[in-house]
Write an enzyme that holds these catalytic residues in place. Structure first.
Site, PDB file in Angstrom:
ATOM      1  CE  LYS A   1      23.577  11.238  10.301  1.00  0.00           C
ATOM      2  NZ  LYS A   1      24.760  11.144   9.408  1.00  0.00           N
TER       3      LYS A   1
ATOM      4  CD  GLN B   1      24.140  15.137  12.220  1.00  0.00           C
ATOM      5  OE1 GLN B   1      24.541  14.629  13.270  1.00  0.00           O
ATOM      6  NE2 GLN B   1      24.506  14.679  11.040  1.00  0.00           N
TER       7      GLN B   1
ATOM      8  NE  ARG C   1      21.998  17.816   8.720  1.00  0.00           N
ATOM      9  CZ  ARG C   1      20.767  17.794   9.172  1.00  0.00           C
ATOM     10  NH1 ARG C   1      20.062  18.922   9.257  1.00  0.00           N
ATOM     11  NH2 ARG C   1      20.181  16.697   9.557  1.00  0.00           N
ATOM     12  N   GLY C   2      20.757  16.691   5.546  1.00  0.00           N
ATOM     13  CA  GLY C   2      19.360  16.278   5.658  1.00  0.00           C
ATOM     14  C   GLY C   2      18.897  15.881   4.261  1.00  0.00           C
ATOM     15  CB  ALA C   3      17.355  12.778   2.977  1.00  0.00           C
TER      16      ALA C   3
ATOM     17  NE  ARG D   1      26.266  13.515   3.393  1.00  0.00           N
ATOM     18  CZ  ARG D   1      25.598  13.660   4.550  1.00  0.00           C
ATOM     19  NH1 ARG D   1      24.819  14.708   4.742  1.00  0.00           N
ATOM     20  NH2 ARG D   1      25.698  12.754   5.502  1.00  0.00           N
TER      21      ARG D   1
ATOM     22  CG  ASP E   1      19.550   9.923   5.229  1.00  0.00           C
ATOM     23  OD1 ASP E   1      19.307   9.802   6.438  1.00  0.00           O
ATOM     24  OD2 ASP E   1      20.002  10.966   4.721  1.00  0.00           O
TER      25      ASP E   1
HETATM   26  O1  MRU Z   1      24.158  13.266   7.769  1.00  0.00           O
HETATM   27  P1  MRU Z   1      22.894  14.048   7.763  1.00  0.00           P
HETATM   28  O2  MRU Z   1      22.832  15.108   8.802  1.00  0.00           O
HETATM   29  O3  MRU Z   1      22.541  14.565   6.385  1.00  0.00           O
HETATM   30  O4  MRU Z   1      21.815  12.956   8.142  1.00  0.00           O
HETATM   31  C1  MRU Z   1      20.482  13.321   8.242  1.00  0.00           C
HETATM   32  C2  MRU Z   1      19.591  12.210   8.647  1.00  0.00           C
HETATM   33  O5  MRU Z   1      20.001  11.089   8.849  1.00  0.00           O
HETATM   34  C3  MRU Z   1      18.151  12.540   8.693  1.00  0.00           C
HETATM   35  O6  MRU Z   1      17.505  11.745   9.655  1.00  0.00           O
HETATM   36  C4  MRU Z   1      17.516  12.254   7.327  1.00  0.00           C
HETATM   37  O7  MRU Z   1      18.278  12.828   6.306  1.00  0.00           O
HETATM   38  C5  MRU Z   1      16.140  12.766   7.245  1.00  0.00           C
HETATM   39  S1  MRU Z   1      16.079  14.537   7.209  1.00  0.00           S
HETATM   40  C6  MRU Z   1      14.458  15.003   7.114  1.00  0.00           C
END
Ligand code: MRU
Length: 344
Positions: free
Chosen positions: A247, A195, A45-47, A88, A236
């Site tokens: 998030k 997270q 996960r994480g963009a 996603r 994201d």
């Molecule tokens: O649902 P997630 O854990 O994928 O959400 C992640 C976030 O919201 C992060 O802040 C975002 O993806 C930036 S990651 C460098």
């Protein structure tokens, strides 16, 4: 720090983040669908990290394809692209990476099929390397905004685990620390996926940076007591005018920061900017299963039959954002002009 994803003998090797911080285990996905499921279930996960995973999945789809012509391969990859983009929907990096791979295919249509497949794998690996370089540049730019002694508040996880490099917002924090600034970090636990508690606290402990975990609802009190010097988060999707999807809980933090006169920074690669979208209300917001809110560690926390609503992200209007930190530098309002100048 542990690497979120690697390319291992033609397959992605993914660190299963659902098991952190208690267990470190990797899964190797056999085909693009399994990689897509790892994205959907948030093993990765994480963009930026899901962008890299999606690019790897496209390379897998190409090498597994039985197509006998470039046109047939394109049809197979369009099918894979639609599947991956739906896993996603909010993080634009995922769709961006998939489209990037389709663009690579388009440029190679006159090459022989094995060369195209090899070219797609090379392109996915290059995308991963590029993400690491971008993270380093974001880290350097973001660290400039953090002063010695600052108490920094962050939300979710934006570090190495969320990217293929040192991270974005958390990369700025670790870069500031590595440059000798004695900072400390308030870590929002980030309900319901935690997270912050599971991943950001894990990364900060690894980097030996002083930090304290807080419940998401503690931020207001800390700000009112002048215990927060700045907020820095990831993104994201950022629209052309600087509205930011991140998030769930980020929007509330931004309003609180403005009320208390605290800078609110967003750190993200330019691949998170969706220049085709102006208004944040257009961003698709992922709705996740209610069970993720109704259970903690697999155990129910509400009476049987309770309903729950689980939006994964919210949108912070650009007026709450002090600066957007990218690999091309720090942008301030009006973001529409400043960010566009970086890509022209
Ligand atoms: O649902 P997630 O854990 O994928 O959400 C992640 C976030 O919201 C992060 O802040 C975002 O993806 C930036 S990651 C460098």
């Amino acid at each position: 720090m542990l690497s979120s994803i690697e390319w291992n003998k033609g397959k992605p090797k993914i660190l299963d983040q659902l098991l952190l911080p208690h267990k470190t285990a990797y899964v190797v996905s056999a085909n693009y669908k399994e990689t897509g499921e790892a994205i959907r279930s948030m093993k990765i996960r994480g963009a930026p990290a899901i962008g890299v995973a999606a690019a790897f999945a496209m390379a897998q789809a190409a090498s597994a394809s039985k197509a006998k012509s470039a046109a047939a391969l394109e049809r197979d990859l369009l099918k894979a692209a639609a599947f991956l983009k739906a896993t996603r929907p909010t993080a634009v990096n995922l769709a961006w990476a998939v489209d990037h791979m389709l663009g690579v295919l388009k440029k190679m249509v006159y090459a022989k099929l094995p060369r195209i497949v090899q070219g797609l794998t090379e392109a996915a690996l290059e995308l991963k390397e590029e993400d690491a370089r971008q993270c380093a540049a974001i880290g350097r730019a973001g660290a400039e905004l953090i002063r010695d002694g600052d108490r920094v508040l962050t939300h979710c996880n934006t570090g190495a685990l969320a990217t293929a490099g040192i991270g974005t917002a958390l990369g700025a924090i670790t870069t500031a620390w590595d440059s000798g600034k004695k900072i400390s970090v308030w870590v929002d636990e980030t309900r319901p996926y935690l997270q912050g508690a599971r991943l950001t606290a894990f990364e900060l402990a690894h980097a030996k940076i002083p930090h304290s975990l807080i419940t998401d609802s503690t931020a207001a009190l800390l700000m009112s007591k002048k215990m927060v010097d700045l907020v820095i988060v990831g993104a994201d999707r950022i629209t052309a005018r600087g509205d930011v999807a991140n998030k769930i809980g980020t929007y509330g933090l931004a309003i609180l920061a403005k009320e208390h006169g605290i800078p609110f920074y967003v750190a993200a690669p330019l691949s998170s900017v969706d220049f085709a979208m102006k208004d944040g209300s257009e961003i698709p917001i992922e709705e996740r299963p209610a069970t993720e809110v109704l259970n903690v560690n697999g155990k129910p926390i509400a009476p049987a039959g309770t309903k729950a609503l689980h939006y994964g992200f919210d949108v912070t209007p650009h007026r709450y954002i002090s600066a957007i930190i990218t690999e091309s530098g720090v942008f301030r309002a009006p973001f529409e002009n400043s960010m566009k100048s970086a890509i022209i």
